[in-house]
Design an enzyme around this catalytic site. Structure first.
Site, short mmCIF file in Angstrom:
data_model
loop_
_atom_site.label_atom_id
_atom_site.label_comp_id
_atom_site.label_asym_id
_atom_site.label_seq_id
_atom_site.Cartn_x
_atom_site.Cartn_y
_atom_site.Cartn_z
N LYS A 11 0.82 -1.22 0.00
CA LYS A 11 0.00 0.00 0.00
C LYS A 11 0.86 1.28 0.00
O LYS A 11 2.06 1.24 0.24
CB LYS A 11 -0.93 -0.03 1.21
N TYR A 51 -12.54 -1.82 -3.61
CA TYR A 51 -13.04 -1.89 -2.24
C TYR A 51 -14.57 -1.73 -2.18
O TYR A 51 -15.11 -1.31 -1.15
CB TYR A 51 -12.36 -0.83 -1.36
N ASN A 114 -2.06 0.36 6.66
CA ASN A 114 -1.56 -0.89 7.24
C ASN A 114 -0.71 -1.70 6.26
O ASN A 114 -0.63 -2.92 6.36
CB ASN A 114 -2.71 -1.70 7.85
N HIS A 117 -2.34 -5.36 1.55
CA HIS A 117 -3.64 -6.01 1.37
C HIS A 117 -3.39 -7.45 0.98
O HIS A 117 -2.44 -7.74 0.24
CB HIS A 117 -4.44 -5.34 0.24
N GLU A 128 -9.82 -10.66 -7.67
CA GLU A 128 -8.88 -9.55 -7.51
C GLU A 128 -7.70 -9.67 -8.47
O GLU A 128 -7.23 -8.66 -9.01
CB GLU A 128 -8.40 -9.49 -6.05
P1 ATP Z 1 -7.24 -5.79 3.31
O1 ATP Z 1 -8.59 -6.04 2.69
O2 ATP Z 1 -6.64 -4.47 2.92
O3 ATP Z 1 -6.30 -6.95 3.11
P2 ATP Z 1 -8.30 -6.61 5.83
O4 ATP Z 1 -8.97 -7.70 5.06
O5 ATP Z 1 -7.44 -6.97 6.99
O6 ATP Z 1 -7.42 -5.71 4.88
P3 ATP Z 1 -10.81 -5.17 5.69
O7 ATP Z 1 -11.81 -5.30 6.77
O8 ATP Z 1 -11.02 -5.88 4.40
O9 ATP Z 1 -9.38 -5.58 6.32
O10 ATP Z 1 -10.59 -3.62 5.41
C1 ATP Z 1 -9.97 -3.18 4.24
C2 ATP Z 1 -9.04 -2.05 4.55
O11 ATP Z 1 -9.81 -0.95 5.01
C3 ATP Z 1 -8.05 -2.31 5.68
O12 ATP Z 1 -6.90 -2.98 5.28
C4 ATP Z 1 -7.73 -0.92 6.14
O13 ATP Z 1 -6.80 -0.29 5.24
C5 ATP Z 1 -9.09 -0.23 6.01
N1 ATP Z 1 -9.85 -0.30 7.26
C6 ATP Z 1 -10.46 -1.39 7.79
N2 ATP Z 1 -11.07 -1.08 8.95
C7 ATP Z 1 -10.83 0.22 9.16
C8 ATP Z 1 -11.19 1.16 10.19
N3 ATP Z 1 -11.93 0.78 11.23
N4 ATP Z 1 -10.77 2.45 10.05
C9 ATP Z 1 -10.03 2.83 8.99
N5 ATP Z 1 -9.66 2.01 7.98
C10 ATP Z 1 -10.05 0.74 8.07
MG MG Z 2 -10.10 -7.35 3.29
#
Ligand code: ATP
Ligand code: MG
Length: 140
Positions: A11, A51, A114, A117, A128
């Site tokens: 990211k 997303y 974070n 992804h 994806e």
């Molecule tokens: P990713 O899909 O990026 O691999 P993930 O599956 O661990 O991460 P998801 O729940 O799919 O998490 O959320 C997608 C992305 O949205 C997260 O990686 C993060 O960048 C962002 N995100 C998730 N929860 C929050 C939150 N509470 N506040 C801000 N950003 C968030």
């Molecule tokens: Mg996710």
């Protein structure tokens, strides 16, 4: 366990801090092989579509802004049990809750920024991968 493919994004917070090599090394050390890779600057349209499942979540607009704030590296990873293996080496979404030694524990700045992804299922991985890569550009 069968050989499987998953989709990964390094990211903008990580590309900004020049962590592409360090993060990729973690993936490789975990037994994942990079079989396709491209550095791109996601458009707003791409980020919103990618997303799309989070469209109704309160963090959606900020997430799209973040994912388009700088370059990302999109990757196809291959290995035994690749989807679960990649999720394990990434660690929990919130770096404060991520296991020590995981990519997010070590490198992530916040729950949003974070660093990586990873697809959360084989089915989503296939969708994806197809979103960003043509079959001819994946060399397993
Ligand atoms: P990713 O899909 O990026 O691999 P993930 O599956 O661990 O991460 P998801 O729940 O799919 O998490 O959320 C997608 C992305 O949205 C997260 O990686 C993060 O960048 C962002 N995100 C998730 N929860 C929050 C939150 N509470 N506040 C801000 N950003 C968030
Ligand atoms: Mg996710």
């Amino acid at each position: 366990m069968a050989t499987e493919r998953t989709f990964s994004i390094i990211k903008p917070d990580a590309t900004r801090r020049n962590l592409v090599g360090k993060i990729t090394a973690r993936l490789e050390e975990a037994g994942l092989r990079v079989i396709a890779q491209r550095r791109i600057h996601m458009t707003q349209t791409q980020a919103e579509a990618f997303y799309g499942v989070h469209r109704e979540r309160p963090f959606f607009r900020d997430l799209v802004t973040f994912m388009t704030s700088g370059p990302v590296v999109v990757q196809v990873l291959e290995g035994e049990d690749a989807v679960a293996k990649n999720r394990a080496v990434m660690g929990a979404t919130d770096p404060k809750k991520a296991e020590p030694g995981t990519i997010r524990a070590e490198f992530a700045e916040s729950i949003e920024a974070n660093s990586v992804h990873g697809s959360d299922s084989a089915e989503n991985a296939a969708a994806e991968i197809a979103f960003f890569f043509a079959g001819v550009d994946i060399v397993g």
